[in-house]
Design a protein around this motif. Sequence first.
Motif, PDB file in Angstrom:
ATOM      1  N   SER A  89       0.872  -1.178   0.000  1.00 40.90           N
ATOM      2  CA  SER A  89       0.000   0.000   0.000  1.00 40.90           C
ATOM      3  C   SER A  89       0.902   1.218   0.000  1.00 40.90           C
ATOM      4  CB  SER A  89      -0.854   0.094   1.264  1.00 40.90           C
ATOM      5  OG  SER A  89      -1.444  -1.112   1.579  1.00 40.90           O
ATOM      6  N   GLU A 121       3.523   0.543   3.001  1.00 33.58           N
ATOM      7  CA  GLU A 121       3.707  -0.708   3.721  1.00 33.58           C
ATOM      8  C   GLU A 121       3.674  -1.843   2.715  1.00 33.58           C
ATOM      9  OE1 GLU A 121      -0.036  -2.108   5.947  1.00 33.58           O
ATOM     10  OE2 GLU A 121      -0.232   0.061   6.046  1.00 33.58           O
ATOM     11  N   GLU A 130      -6.907  -0.684   6.835  1.00 37.02           N
ATOM     12  CA  GLU A 130      -7.035  -1.462   5.612  1.00 37.02           C
ATOM     13  C   GLU A 130      -6.936  -2.931   5.986  1.00 37.02           C
ATOM     14  OE1 GLU A 130      -3.239  -1.512   3.050  1.00 37.02           O
ATOM     15  OE2 GLU A 130      -3.181   0.483   3.936  1.00 37.02           O
TER      16      GLU A 130
HETATM   17 NA    NA Z   1      -1.489  -3.575   3.877  1.00 33.64          NA
END
Ligand code: NA
Lengths: 434, 434, 434, 434
Positions: free
Chosen positions: A312, B310, D310
């Motif tokens: 992400s 991430e 998330e």
């Molecule tokens: Na993630």
Amino acid sequence: MGIGVWLMGARGSVAVTSVVGALAVRAGLAEPSGMVTESPPLRDAALPGLTDLVFGGHDITAVPVVKKAESLAAAGVLPAGLVASLGVDLGAVEREARALPVAATQRETAELIAADITGFRDRHGLDRVVVINVASTEAAASDHPAHADPAALEAALGSTEPVLPASALAAYAAFRAGCPFIDFTPSTGARLPALEQLAAERGLPYGGRDGKTGETLVKSVLAPMFMMRNLRVRSWSGTNLLGGGDGANLADPAANAAKAGSKQRVLKETLGYQPQGHSLIEYVDDIGDFKTAWDLITFTGFLGVGMRMEFSWHGCDSALAAPLVLDLARLVAAAHAAGRSGPLTELAFFFKDPLGDVPHGLADQWANLINFAHSLSDQGSPSALGALSDQGRPSALGALSDPGSPSAPEALSDPGSPNDPGGRAPGMPKEDDA
Amino acid sequence: MGIGVWLMGARGSVAVTSVVGALAVRAGLAEPSGMVTESPPLRDAALPGLTDLVFGGHDITAVPVVKKAESLAAAGVLPAGLVASLGVDLGAVEREARALPVAATQRETAELIAADITGFRDRHGLDRVVVINVASTEAAASDHPAHADPAALEAALGSTEPVLPASALAAYAAFRAGCPFIDFTPSTGARLPALEQLAAERGLPYGGRDGKTGETLVKSVLAPMFMMRNLRVRSWSGTNLLGGGDGANLADPAANAAKAGSKQRVLKETLGYQPQGHSLIEYVDDIGDFKTAWDLITFTGFLGVGMRMEFSWHGCDSALAAPLVLDLARLVAAAHAAGRSGPLTELAFFFKDPLGDVPHGLADQWANLINFAHSLSDQGSPSALGALSDQGRPSALGALSDPGSPSAPEALSDPGSPNDPGGRAPGMPKEDDA
Amino acid sequence: MGIGVWLMGARGSVAVTSVVGALAVRAGLAEPSGMVTESPPLRDAALPGLTDLVFGGHDITAVPVVKKAESLAAAGVLPAGLVASLGVDLGAVEREARALPVAATQRETAELIAADITGFRDRHGLDRVVVINVASTEAAASDHPAHADPAALEAALGSTEPVLPASALAAYAAFRAGCPFIDFTPSTGARLPALEQLAAERGLPYGGRDGKTGETLVKSVLAPMFMMRNLRVRSWSGTNLLGGGDGANLADPAANAAKAGSKQRVLKETLGYQPQGHSLIEYVDDIGDFKTAWDLITFTGFLGVGMRMEFSWHGCDSALAAPLVLDLARLVAAAHAAGRSGPLTELAFFFKDPLGDVPHGLADQWANLINFAHSLSDQGSPSALGALSDQGRPSALGALSDPGSPSAPEALSDPGSPNDPGGRAPGMPKEDDA
Amino acid sequence: MGIGVWLMGARGSVAVTSVVGALAVRAGLAEPSGMVTESPPLRDAALPGLTDLVFGGHDITAVPVVKKAESLAAAGVLPAGLVASLGVDLGAVEREARALPVAATQRETAELIAADITGFRDRHGLDRVVVINVASTEAAASDHPAHADPAALEAALGSTEPVLPASALAAYAAFRAGCPFIDFTPSTGARLPALEQLAAERGLPYGGRDGKTGETLVKSVLAPMFMMRNLRVRSWSGTNLLGGGDGANLADPAANAAKAGSKQRVLKETLGYQPQGHSLIEYVDDIGDFKTAWDLITFTGFLGVGMRMEFSWHGCDSALAAPLVLDLARLVAAAHAAGRSGPLTELAFFFKDPLGDVPHGLADQWANLINFAHSLSDQGSPSALGALSDQGRPSALGALSDPGSPSAPEALSDPGSPNDPGGRAPGMPKEDDA
Ligand code: NA
Ligand SMILES: NC(=O)c1ccc[n+]([C@@H]2O[C@H](COP(=O)([O-])OP(=O)(O)OC[C@H]3O[C@@H](n4cnc5c(N)ncnc54)[C@H](O)[C@@H]3O)[C@@H](O)[C@H]2O)c1
Ligand SMILES: NC(=O)c1ccc[n+]([C@@H]2O[C@H](COP(=O)([O-])OP(=O)(O)OC[C@H]3O[C@@H](n4cnc5c(N)ncnc54)[C@H](O)[C@@H]3O)[C@@H](O)[C@H]2O)c1
Ligand SMILES: NC(=O)c1ccc[n+]([C@@H]2O[C@H](COP(=O)([O-])OP(=O)(O)OC[C@H]3O[C@@H](n4cnc5c(N)ncnc54)[C@H](O)[C@@H]3O)[C@@H](O)[C@H]2O)c1
Ligand SMILES: NC(=O)c1ccc[n+]([C@@H]2O[C@H](COP(=O)([O-])OP(=O)(O)OC[C@H]3O[C@@H](n4cnc5c(N)ncnc54)[C@H](O)[C@@H]3O)[C@@H](O)[C@H]2O)c1
Ligand code: NA
């Protein structure tokens, strides 16, 4: 020694962040982080200084630059307080922000655009002006026979039917005004045979396309990793959630398609094959300028074992793009000064969909960029490149408040003779003038 | 023309996956994906063929290679069915897997280790044997004065007190047996002045350390990305959840610390500064061989805007490591044949904690590797490098089932004269013999 | 009708965010989002109004409340501008923030703490004061025989050797001052037999422990999901990266252990078994108040198929905790007014490590909370509960600037007779006085 | 006491996984994990046993059940080896898998479908048959006036123009054959006024729609969490990457839209408002049966601070769905036996898009389910519910290999009199017959 930066889309997020950033860094109010030309390997290259840059541009909205800057500050893109400190300087930029001209034919429109640019150049006594497209992404343009060569294009521009999308008209006007052009967007820009030929004839360099700031940037290092390790990528799917002006525009499926396409190209180019999967773009107003991209990569390793990786990326798009716009302005001005013309393939580092048959892995692109920048320094004379910028004039802002006497814009009335032997081709470097 | 691959930890996951993979690929039962030496840029380099490799090794467990292979298949690391198809060939490897010798002094132990290796070399008529440490990670070793030079070491090895950790003793024995040594683990291996000097004296190459297969691999492309874009990394924190034999071993805090350290080095080296954050390792038995790593990277862009990224990596460690072990065996055999000695810094591509003052970015390491491999090919004669491996002997398995006549192991009894002028230095390339 | 909120750790992030938030919401400058008592199911319960709350507290640091508020604003925890607007009101709170007393014996210290609290109660003419511990997490306390019952404790407190950790001493002082006590931290607080008995004797309610604001909150809905679906959780591993004052404190391994323990309890309690894996806490200064937690959950479904889920939580800890502190103040004041004493197990919704044998799934805890709040409303008289808070006094700030005449603090000098029949037990509800 | 399970889409992934799982669990070869009716709170409810279930169904593909089972095993959905062990039993199911009939009018097609079902019922002497739609998702159906009531529908079905989508025709045929119907897909199924009325008239229960197995399951616990904590969800965007047969079908935009719609409903229902964002579905062939969903949730807490969460869900869809299909078969058979008719709103726990005005939070749905199952047990006589299933008949497989004598299918020739007073309505529970 001044360098003009003419922004198509001057009141947009990327443009205003670039302007605020340039002013803030040269005023010592911020660090130049994110600017590649300020990182150790390029810091010493003889590029124009930030203080040499003078900003102006076109836009279709009337919201003033300062207002846009304030809303970017409210959204957390710009530090609170900074905009207030830069008030006077932003006002000077505001005075050089013009409404995009509209006329009966695209030829007339282009003449008006060019006149604005040359007026700006003359007013500030600039050595050269770099035109950078940071306007909203257009829908993919439809083909037209007049795109094939300059003569056909000139003829067609006189019609009342538009023949070029706005980004290409901007490139055309830039070239006619003797300016290098950079397309920071996925729009058409200079990518038409007629325009490429025009740039070559005028001896002008151009670069593009589509600034590489987030998901594609990460792809350009991860895809080579899989290639180098001989790991077979099976699928690579991405989702980009973004708000802001650019996001709203990309919610239009046609614009979205243009962008999504340039986002997968890096995979084919670095891996040698196209894995399954797409890159989706979804507009989520509330997310604003802080885009989130998520990618899932499935791959197989030794003996066919399935593995996967996901990432992400939560980045502020305008803050990632703006320093690159400044880098590009400096590099392209230097290339122009050094007499470079045609596609600047060495700038692939900056773009999702780079010009030419170039490496798509970031490390190779970076090595090419470093070589390019240093070769320019070796070629050009320091003064032409603005290497003296840290001394000399007390401040670039002086230039803004003390514009040179405006001179008449160069006429675009002689489409038939782009190589006019009797005069200076509009795009020739100033140092050749002497 | 045969090349021996002697695995310290021969019954472990990495070793057995390497062996099964080599046998499967050369039998045409699997693709060589994950093997860098089989990717396009290296496919044509004159390296020993997979069919030239003959496997053996030491371990401290008695679980047979085939049993380990079966449990790896049950865990999904090896394809079901493959192990059964390779039954006979695995049996041949099993016959060359030996219990790690234990003797009263480390000198005696080293002699027994070396004797096993030279016996293997003679039995199979091998040109050379590459010793690769894929044994369990050791706790960080304590310093000892005898580590400083070969003479002091020789003297100390005669004592009943151990002076070297197991991995270093293996390196010592390898050098004494005239074999190149590779440390695929974070353990000490050859990284002691005494051993480095010994390798130099014997004209032997060595490489290491700690195979780069997951989180660190990703770091080695992402960290350069941040550097190239002049984005300031504020923190980089990682968590590695892993089970399996290696995971269980790393649950030991001392071993964990050794590994966690080598995982952050790439950041300092590529960024030029050490961001905040650590790389944690947690043992979770149930996760087995499919490790999950998660990293959070916070960074600032233009005008100090905070951003973050991430990633999660879900990889099968043994399947990522095994092809690299085969790559290393081929490359180091070729380097030995070409007369290279000392640290093979060009192998940094493969390691978390590479030897020498080398680039830590993967792209640069890769470019160095490609040059290295091609330079070896240019130097060495094709026959010495096993370039004929695709013809010639019907199968490497023939070699296994028809070993040459065993010869007596070379004595390790003359520590004082490593450069014995009267005989072949144990490590000298065979082609120099002629 | 005023309710005092006495914060142990009054200058910390959670405390100051609570205070600023309460002032902002009641001034109409912010929405009460995150406050459960302002959500539709509780909005109508007859709880004290926000305007009824008057704040004060102890701390060991001298950094003023306003300064802390400013640094929270700079860090993005509080909206810029808000702190300035609340200047006067924050000054009033600042005047009620006291240095934590220190005396020769813990009994004397407790007397001074209690005197500060009762002084505050009298000065503002408050109906009751709720003491809430939001001080730094302590290291796990060691056992002491005097923890077993009130008499032993009273005797031991006279010694110069400390017998209680700070959080327990605060609970003791609160009870002695007749105040309900809430432990929002993982520290010992009221969780000692001696203190539980003391609260019962005094008829005082208490609640805790360790506010549930991030990873554990998510766990408390995901773990029941796996249970309800009969999916077997194999491992659940979490990493918490946090900066800020609390993070720095938790970098201390002992404090870390206390917190990490309470984070896994929900799994055992909702699943009925303890999956593998741990919850790690890592201090990363740069992350500041915006903590990131990442959890990996592996589970098996039908026929043993392995699956997994991961989540990242990026929350602002103080902004999540502060509204709960206000909720707790209102609810516990109402419980006290309604005559409840002993552990308030119905508050499990708020805590990682709740009191009593209660459900750990969030939905059940919520149902219990709703019932509890409504039952209190039914029991208590509206006026006692402050239901008139929306009318009546023009503003709670008036109360702050017009304190009642300070009265002498109640002496704690009679440890032997906690049930003093001759007088009002300090903790008895005011309405019982009539 | 036998219960028929008639699967529309009997050769698909969900159907075959259900069948293999039921056979494996009752043969003691696998654990019933993922089956809610086998979890502690329902284990003791008097529901039909797994050994009471007899399977059959329709499909449009001719690939045999065993072949499909083998490819599911190859894909890792079913454990290797299991399919082979169940060979004989799978053969028996194969014999009851029929090609979906096709006739000139939909009335005739429905009669043939019903005849297959009643033939199956008679042949195996089953007490009742539950028809479950697990066929491919259809495109959203277009409206038709005949959907409004049974009489209009009967008239229209005689035309050669199709009036019902396949799923609704299946529901119609099921009702005509006196069978409860469950729609596990997002297709129309029984959700037409004409069909709902028909079910009511026949006294038949039905349930649906769209099994809740992945992203929506997680949403149904996370959305209530945000609601309970009064945290304002700003945006909730999801991406579902899936391959397999269902994925290929959903690549069709029309089917995709049907599914994506039912995936966001839970947000509106539990939060009380619709946050921004969409749930996207992308087909990635290579991902196969192991779907990955990723969701980003942005929300604001106290004082408007922005936060986000998330999650990634990596689940095997068929393995998640299959146990629910078995749960539904058991529960609906019991409801039918207990005389329940009309929409079974208590089954909302199982569905993305549940029937009726029901809670959408998973915990509430679960509580309703538990009550429902126990209320059925209390009502129904144990023997009718198959509570004796653990004893009694040695094995359900006996039933399969020794079918009762086939009886003629019940005629559907009297569309005008659905309430035929002279005979048993096809759907009346068997125990009422006595
Ligand atoms: Na993630
Ligand atoms: N921000 C990034 O990271 C990034 C990366 C790559 C490319 N880009 C591209 O940069 C462009 C600008 O992005 P943004 O976020 O600043 O968008 P924005 O919507 O904030 O700004 C675009 C501006 O262009 C103006 N405009 C529209 N049409 C115009 C025209 N024909 N001539 C002149 N001005 C016109 C608009 O009025 C607006 O002010 C977009 O095309 C985007 O795709 C941005
Ligand atoms: N798998 C990867 O991706 C990877 C990457 C980098 C490094 N490594 C390293 O490779 C090594 C092997 O990993 P693995 O997963 O195969 O572990 P493993 O536990 O499966 O195998 C290790 C083997 O070494 C044996 N052994 C232990 N001490 C020994 C000794 N003194 N001499 C000889 N054998 C000994 C053990 O009995 C075991 O069979 C570890 O040190 C690991 O850290 C692995
Ligand atoms: N923020 C959350 O989400 C959250 C959730 C659960 C629990 N908590 C707990 O709340 C507490 C406060 O967290 P924070 O983020 O505000 O930390 P902080 O460090 O910002 O504030 C703690 C304050 O307590 C003071 N203090 C230390 N010892 C004290 C003592 N003995 N008496 C009085 N004051 C003392 C410190 O000086 C400091 O001002 C911590 O224990 C934390 O673990 C916080
Ligand atoms: N797997 C899950 O988690 C899940 C969850 C919710 C809903 N569903 C739904 O369950 C259904 C089945 O999913 P799957 O993964 O098994 O798909 P699949 O493609 O493997 O199986 C569908 C089967 O239906 C058959 N079919 C198609 N049209 C038919 C018709 N008119 N009559 C009878 N059979 C027909 C196909 O030939 C195929 O064998 C899909 O509608 C899917 O959306 C699945
Ligand atoms: Na993730």
